[in-house]
Design a protein around this motif. Structure first.
Motif, PDB file in Angstrom:
ATOM      1  N   ASN A 175       0.830  -1.223   0.000  1.00  0.00           N
ATOM      2  CA  ASN A 175       0.000   0.000   0.000  1.00  0.00           C
ATOM      3  C   ASN A 175       0.855   1.260   0.000  1.00  0.00           C
ATOM      4  N   PHE A 176       2.065   1.127  -0.515  1.00  0.00           N
ATOM      5  CA  PHE A 176       2.964   2.263  -0.683  1.00  0.00           C
ATOM      6  C   PHE A 176       2.342   3.263  -1.651  1.00  0.00           C
ATOM      7  N   LEU A 177       2.219   4.521  -1.212  1.00  0.00           N
ATOM      8  CA  LEU A 177       1.650   5.600  -2.026  1.00  0.00           C
ATOM      9  C   LEU A 177       0.165   5.406  -2.335  1.00  0.00           C
ATOM     10  N   ALA A 178      -0.463   4.436  -1.673  1.00  0.00           N
ATOM     11  CA  ALA A 178      -1.887   4.167  -1.888  1.00  0.00           C
ATOM     12  C   ALA A 178      -2.720   4.558  -0.677  1.00  0.00           C
ATOM     13  N   GLN A 179      -2.047   4.795   0.419  1.00  0.00           N
ATOM     14  CA  GLN A 179      -2.695   5.122   1.682  1.00  0.00           C
ATOM     15  C   GLN A 179      -1.770   6.073   2.420  1.00  0.00           C
ATOM     16  N   LYS A 250       5.554  10.696 -11.436  1.00  0.00           N
ATOM     17  CA  LYS A 250       5.053  11.902 -12.097  1.00  0.00           C
ATOM     18  C   LYS A 250       3.561  11.779 -12.379  1.00  0.00           C
ATOM     19  N   TRP A 251       3.120  10.588 -12.779  1.00  0.00           N
ATOM     20  CA  TRP A 251       1.694  10.343 -12.990  1.00  0.00           C
ATOM     21  C   TRP A 251       0.915  10.555 -11.694  1.00  0.00           C
ATOM     22  N   LEU A 252       1.446  10.069 -10.582  1.00  0.00           N
ATOM     23  CA  LEU A 252       0.771  10.237  -9.297  1.00  0.00           C
ATOM     24  C   LEU A 252       0.623  11.715  -8.937  1.00  0.00           C
ATOM     25  N   LYS A 253       1.656  12.491  -9.193  1.00  0.00           N
ATOM     26  CA  LYS A 253       1.578  13.925  -8.904  1.00  0.00           C
ATOM     27  C   LYS A 253       0.506  14.588  -9.762  1.00  0.00           C
ATOM     28  N   GLU A 254       0.437  14.186 -11.015  1.00  0.00           N
ATOM     29  CA  GLU A 254      -0.587  14.737 -11.915  1.00  0.00           C
ATOM     30  C   GLU A 254      -2.002  14.379 -11.463  1.00  0.00           C
ATOM     31  N   GLN A 255      -2.147  13.200 -10.844  1.00  0.00           N
ATOM     32  CA  GLN A 255      -3.468  12.746 -10.402  1.00  0.00           C
ATOM     33  C   GLN A 255      -3.931  13.408  -9.111  1.00  0.00           C
ATOM     34  N   GLY A 256      -3.017  14.047  -8.398  1.00  0.00           N
ATOM     35  CA  GLY A 256      -3.398  14.680  -7.134  1.00  0.00           C
ATOM     36  C   GLY A 256      -2.686  14.122  -5.921  1.00  0.00           C
ATOM     37  N   GLY A 257      -1.739  13.218  -6.137  1.00  0.00           N
ATOM     38  CA  GLY A 257      -0.923  12.733  -5.040  1.00  0.00           C
ATOM     39  C   GLY A 257      -1.569  11.638  -4.212  1.00  0.00           C
ATOM     40  N   VAL A 258      -0.943  11.334  -3.076  1.00  0.00           N
ATOM     41  CA  VAL A 258      -1.388  10.225  -2.233  1.00  0.00           C
ATOM     42  C   VAL A 258      -2.778  10.460  -1.649  1.00  0.00           C
ATOM     43  N   PRO A 259      -3.144  11.667  -1.211  1.00  0.00           N
ATOM     44  CA  PRO A 259      -4.512  11.855  -0.714  1.00  0.00           C
ATOM     45  C   PRO A 259      -5.576  11.493  -1.750  1.00  0.00           C
TER      46      PRO A 259
END
Length: 361
Positions: A175-179, A250-259
């Motif tokens: 659950n790294f970067l998923a929670q 980079k995709w995660l940052k574009e999506q709005g990050g971990v929250p």
């Protein structure tokens, strides 16, 4: 037919990332070389690894006094590396036995001469809920090891156990970067990449800098201080895996990050759990308060029905839902890259399968 991959790992990746890899593969940044060919000592790779570290620091709010290290060997190697680097005073660690991977971590630590005390275990109830930390004696353990999300059993810590002055080491692989967790709550975090961060072959270690460098002459490939000094390039690092992880970050940052990822994962898992809790055919065996957002096991209680369901799901494009052999039944892994539509497609399929089942039984 749309394909959805529910594999527990290696797992589904974001489609834009796969497309970017495809575009970059023949010639990375017009260099005339594939990213699989570039030197780890080149300026091209310097940019890749520097960006990956900075993006990870941004996404997890990693304080400056924590090192970010890129390792090979999978999360399993860190079950050896962590006790070698961190169990330096008492040569003793505490373990919350929440399932297969926690047990493996304890076994590997004991192999290098570290005493492992199981502080609580839920093995006797087949790990369907989390162990609880109670009455931790201070000045006894170098650290307490937990698995924040149990990939096989489908449990996860939403609230991290309070270990007081004793360091906490967390295996966050699934659950790294998923929670959302606070890095400061841990002395060290380890996470294999092949679930939420990219492809197999890379493991991230995040470790507070005052904890490393206390043991001399460690084997080089498990030495946190050496890897910190060498910028994770004591030897040739897993170049392609780090590159892929960098694109995912980079995709995660574009999506709005971990929250935002946590919000989506709550929505996806909630959809499936709601169906399972109201089903007369399927059961989600995990205690509700301890349920994972990313790995959801479910069963019918009849191995023949399970096998039939898995076969028909595969034919319908819902791949890799067979449960781990130690649990049986089915398991749906809803990692960050799994779209909500995938969870909805699975629920729609299960609803139809259940309706057909009751018409014939």
């Amino acid at each position: 037919m749309t394909i959805y991959n529910f594999s527990a790992g290696p797992a589904t990746m974001p489609q834009p990332v796969i497309q970017q890899i495809k575009d970059d593969l023949p010639s990375y940044k017009n260099s005339g070389m594939s990213v699989m060919e570039i030197s780890h000592r080149s300026s091209l790779f310097d940019g890749i690894i520097a960006d990956a570290e900075q993006d990870l620091r941004d996404l997890m709010n990693i304080p400056d006094n924590y090192k970010v290290l890129f390792f090979q060997g999978g999360g399993t190697l860190q079950f050896t590396a962590a006790p070698l680097n961190l169990a330096t005073k008492y040569h003793r660690i505490g373990l919350l036995d929440s399932g297969h991977w926690a047990d493996r971590a304890g076994d590997e630590a004991s192999r290098v001469g570290v005493k492992v005390d199981v502080l609580d275990s839920t093995k006797d109830i087949k790990y369907t809920e989390l162990p609880v930390l109670k009455d931790l004696k201070q000045d006894t353990y170098d650290y307490v090891h937990i698995t924040t999300n149990n990939t096989i059993e489908g449990t996860a810590y939403s609230k991290i156990p309070d270990t007081g002055a004793t360091e906490l080491v967390g295996d966050q692989s699934s659950n790294f970067l998923a929670q959302q967790y606070k890095v400061e709550d841990f002395g060290a975090i380890m996470a294999g990449a092949q679930k939420n961060l990219g492809i197999a072959g890379l493991t991230i270690v995040i470790v507070r800098d005052d904890l490393i460098g206390k043991v001399k002459n460690l084997p080089s490939m498990v030495d946190y201080e050496l890897f910190a000094k060498k910028n994770s390039m004591f030897n040739t690092p897993p170049v392609f895996a780090i590159y892929a992880a960098g694109l995912v970050l980079k995709w995660l940052k574009e999506q709005g990050g971990v929250p935002e990822m946590e919000r989506r994962n709550l929505k996806k898992s909630g959809l499936l759990y709601d169906y399972l809790d109201n089903s007369k055919l399927f059961t989600a065996p995990v205690k509700k308060a301890d349920r994972s957002l990313t790995n959801i096991p479910f069963i019918t209680g009849d191995p023949d029905v399970d096998a039939d369901l898995i076969s028909k799901a595969t034919a319908a494009g819902l791949l890799n839902i067979k449960g781990h052999r130690s649990v049986g039944g089915m398991r749906a892994s809803l990692y960050n890259a799994m779209p909500y539509e995938g969870a909805q497609a699975l629920v729609d399929f299960l609803e139809k399968y259940e309706a057909d089942y009751w018409r014939t039984h």
